[in-house]
Design a protein around this motif. Structure first.
Motif, PDB file in Angstrom:
ATOM      1  N   GLN A   1       0.834  -1.201   0.000  1.00  0.00           N
ATOM      2  CA  GLN A   1       0.000   0.000   0.000  1.00  0.00           C
ATOM      3  C   GLN A   1       0.871   1.254   0.000  1.00  0.00           C
ATOM      4  O   GLN A   1       2.013   1.241   0.482  1.00  0.00           O
ATOM      5  N   GLU A   2       0.296   2.354  -0.510  1.00  0.00           N
ATOM      6  CA  GLU A   2       1.025   3.612  -0.567  1.00  0.00           C
ATOM      7  C   GLU A   2       1.500   4.061   0.808  1.00  0.00           C
ATOM      8  O   GLU A   2       2.615   4.559   0.957  1.00  0.00           O
ATOM      9  N   VAL A   3       0.642   3.912   1.806  1.00  0.00           N
ATOM     10  CA  VAL A   3       0.975   4.411   3.139  1.00  0.00           C
ATOM     11  C   VAL A   3       2.222   3.710   3.685  1.00  0.00           C
ATOM     12  O   VAL A   3       3.020   4.315   4.412  1.00  0.00           O
ATOM     13  N   GLU A   4       2.429   2.440   3.331  1.00  0.00           N
ATOM     14  CA  GLU A   4       3.622   1.722   3.780  1.00  0.00           C
ATOM     15  C   GLU A   4       4.876   2.341   3.182  1.00  0.00           C
ATOM     16  O   GLU A   4       5.894   2.498   3.859  1.00  0.00           O
ATOM     17  N   VAL A   5       4.819   2.699   1.914  1.00  0.00           N
ATOM     18  CA  VAL A   5       5.960   3.313   1.237  1.00  0.00           C
ATOM     19  C   VAL A   5       6.317   4.639   1.903  1.00  0.00           C
ATOM     20  O   VAL A   5       7.478   4.910   2.210  1.00  0.00           O
ATOM     21  N   VAL A   6       5.305   5.451   2.136  1.00  0.00           N
ATOM     22  CA  VAL A   6       5.525   6.761   2.757  1.00  0.00           C
ATOM     23  C   VAL A   6       6.130   6.595   4.148  1.00  0.00           C
ATOM     24  O   VAL A   6       7.089   7.300   4.511  1.00  0.00           O
ATOM     25  N   ASN A   7       5.601   5.659   4.926  1.00  0.00           N
ATOM     26  CA  ASN A   7       6.109   5.453   6.283  1.00  0.00           C
ATOM     27  C   ASN A   7       7.573   5.013   6.288  1.00  0.00           C
ATOM     28  O   ASN A   7       8.370   5.470   7.112  1.00  0.00           O
ATOM     29  N   ILE A   8       7.923   4.106   5.386  1.00  0.00           N
ATOM     30  CA  ILE A   8       9.304   3.617   5.306  1.00  0.00           C
ATOM     31  C   ILE A   8      10.255   4.760   4.971  1.00  0.00           C
ATOM     32  O   ILE A   8      11.306   4.930   5.597  1.00  0.00           O
ATOM     33  N   LEU A   9       9.889   5.560   3.989  1.00  0.00           N
ATOM     34  CA  LEU A   9      10.760   6.656   3.566  1.00  0.00           C
ATOM     35  C   LEU A   9      10.840   7.762   4.613  1.00  0.00           C
ATOM     36  O   LEU A   9      11.904   8.338   4.846  1.00  0.00           O
ATOM     37  N   GLN A  10       9.716   8.059   5.265  1.00  0.00           N
ATOM     38  CA  GLN A  10       9.733   9.088   6.312  1.00  0.00           C
ATOM     39  C   GLN A  10      10.591   8.655   7.490  1.00  0.00           C
ATOM     40  O   GLN A  10      11.356   9.450   8.049  1.00  0.00           O
ATOM     41  N   THR A  11      10.486   7.400   7.871  1.00  0.00           N
ATOM     42  CA  THR A  11      11.297   6.889   8.986  1.00  0.00           C
ATOM     43  C   THR A  11      12.776   6.905   8.623  1.00  0.00           C
ATOM     44  O   THR A  11      13.627   7.301   9.425  1.00  0.00           O
ATOM     45  N   ALA A  12      13.082   6.494   7.401  1.00  0.00           N
ATOM     46  CA  ALA A  12      14.479   6.448   6.949  1.00  0.00           C
ATOM     47  C   ALA A  12      15.110   7.835   6.953  1.00  0.00           C
ATOM     48  O   ALA A  12      16.226   8.028   7.439  1.00  0.00           O
ATOM     49  N   THR A  13      14.395   8.815   6.400  1.00  0.00           N
ATOM     50  CA  THR A  13      14.965  10.164   6.320  1.00  0.00           C
ATOM     51  C   THR A  13      15.112  10.796   7.699  1.00  0.00           C
ATOM     52  O   THR A  13      16.099  11.474   7.970  1.00  0.00           O
TER      53      THR A  13
END
Length: 413
Positions: A352-364
């Motif tokens: 899901q899109e929300v998973e992608v956003v969460n992964i990238l936000q956490t990483a940054t």
């Protein structure tokens, strides 16, 4: 001028050459205390409060705090390296405009044998050395001087009559344009966790910079995202006028045109170019994101409009900006691609899109070590020339303009 400033740096254990101010000794009590032992189970879930190199107050894990301390030590090492080079090459050798990677080849010598114009060996050598040094990080105490020169901001300012910035600020006091009203609305929302930017003095300085630029370029005026860029520029440059000229050179020379106009034409083009590059550099990931219907703009819009200032820790962002001001906007694509590449395996498992956003936000949010990001960006992604990016832009600009024209026509029906 910014009234208060405490960088939090320790002075280096060597004497700087003439022309460089020595940094103030850091208050030992202001340093964070992080256990010196390696990671253990007791560290998990433990948060410590730190103040980063630009006075941002953070609450981080013990692991992140250790990483932050390592970064501070590498900053000190870079300071020693730059000072030693000043001793051998001369004070301010890096402040020659012609050795910037963005500079046109104006410092040239005729070759009598071939009747061609060649860049002098010393200039070429210094350009190459400066490029390598900047990719490793500019010491914060000379960052303002280096940025002004390599970006072209000093040259841009030298063509304008003295008092220009002050005249714009005075004109802004009597103006109430839509752009200025939006600036006033956004001041309190710009890095509210920073003690100076959240003060009346800090917000007044930020307002001066943004209002002055909105009057300089009415075509751009003001766009949300510029406030975060200008705020971080103020923290680095310390002087409103210097921050103003850095903002001007960014929007007018370094970045692709029209990124901050009302229709965000340039921003839409850059997003599409990034999507093309993601398909080339990470085809498996690009195909997966397409399959789950992920819209790249969900993350790229903020990354590119704020130049990562809202996403990455401050020193990591400024390490990106070090290279951006010296090498140009292609750096943004490399850094954005690196962020996706670093998390490729996790992203491939998303549905899901929300998973992608969460992964990238956490990483940054946890990228306190800039070297990890920049190594991926410049050593692991292969070739990415300015010419290649220009070709992608030409193609995508036509497509975006057609879409915007069609949208305008549909609203008129």
């Amino acid at each position: 001028m910014i009234g208060r400033w405490n960088s939090g740096y320790q002075s280096l254990p060597v004497s700087p050459p003439d022309g460089l101010e020595e940094e103030e000794e850091e208050d030992p009590e202001s340093r964070i205390c992080v256990p010196s032992s390696g990671p253990n189970s007791l560290d998990k879930g433990v948060l410590v409060k730190i103040v980063d190199l630009y006075d941002f107050e953070l609450e981080v894990s013990v692991e992140d705090a250790r990483s932050f301390e390592q970064v501070k030590e590498r900053v000190r090492e870079q300071g020693r390296l730059w000072w030693s080079l000043e001793a051998s090459k001369g004070v301010g050798w890096y402040l020659q405009p012609e050795i910037s990677s963005l500079a046109p080849c104006t410092s040239i010598a005729p070759d009598a044998n071939h009747n061609k114009l060649l860049v002098p060996i010393t200039v070429a050598s210094n350009t190459s050395l400066l490029k390598k040094l900047i990719r490793k990080g500019i010491p914060p105490h000379i960052r303002p001087k280096v940025w002004l020169v390599v970006s072209g901001a000093a040259r841009k300012r030298s063509t304008i009559p003295e008092g220009y910035f002050q005249d714009l600020c005075r004109a802004g006091e009597a103006s109430s344009s839509p752009a200025i009203k939006q600036i006033d609305h956004d001041l309190a929302r710009t890095f509210p966790s920073h003690p100076w930017l959240d003060s009346s003095e800090g917000q007044a300085s930020l307002r001066n910079v943004l209002v002055a630029y909105s009057l300089r370029d009415a075509h751009v005026g003001y766009c949300q995202g510029m406030n975060f860029v200008a705020g971080l520029l103020l923290l680095v440059m310390k002087r409103e006028e210097d921050a103003f000229w850095m903002l001007a050179v960014l929007l007018e020379n370094v970045l692709f045109k029209d990124c901050y106009t009302t229709d965000l034409l340039g921003s839409h083009v850059e997003q599409r170019v990034f999507k093309d590059l993601l398909n080339q550099k990470c085809p498996r990931l690009a195909a997966h994101l397409e399959l789950i219907g992920f819209d790249i703009s969900l993350v790229i819009t903020e990354w590119f409009l704020c130049l990562f200032a809202k996403s990455l820790p401050s020193e990591t962002t400024l390490r990106v900006w070090d290279v951006l001001f010296n090498e140009g906007a292609k750096v943004l694509f490399r850094v954005a691609l690196a962020l996706f590449k670093m998390k490729e395996e996790e992203l491939l498992a998303t549905q899901q899109e929300v998973e992608v956003v969460n992964i990238l936000q956490t990483a940054t949010r946890h990228l306190y070590n800039p070297d990890v990001l920049l190594k991926m960006a410049f050593e692991k992604l292969g070739s990415m020339t300015t010419h290649t990016i220009a070709k992608h832009r030409s193609k995508q600009q036509v497509a975006v303009m057609k879409e915007l024209e069609a949208r305008v026509k549909s609203t008129m029906l």
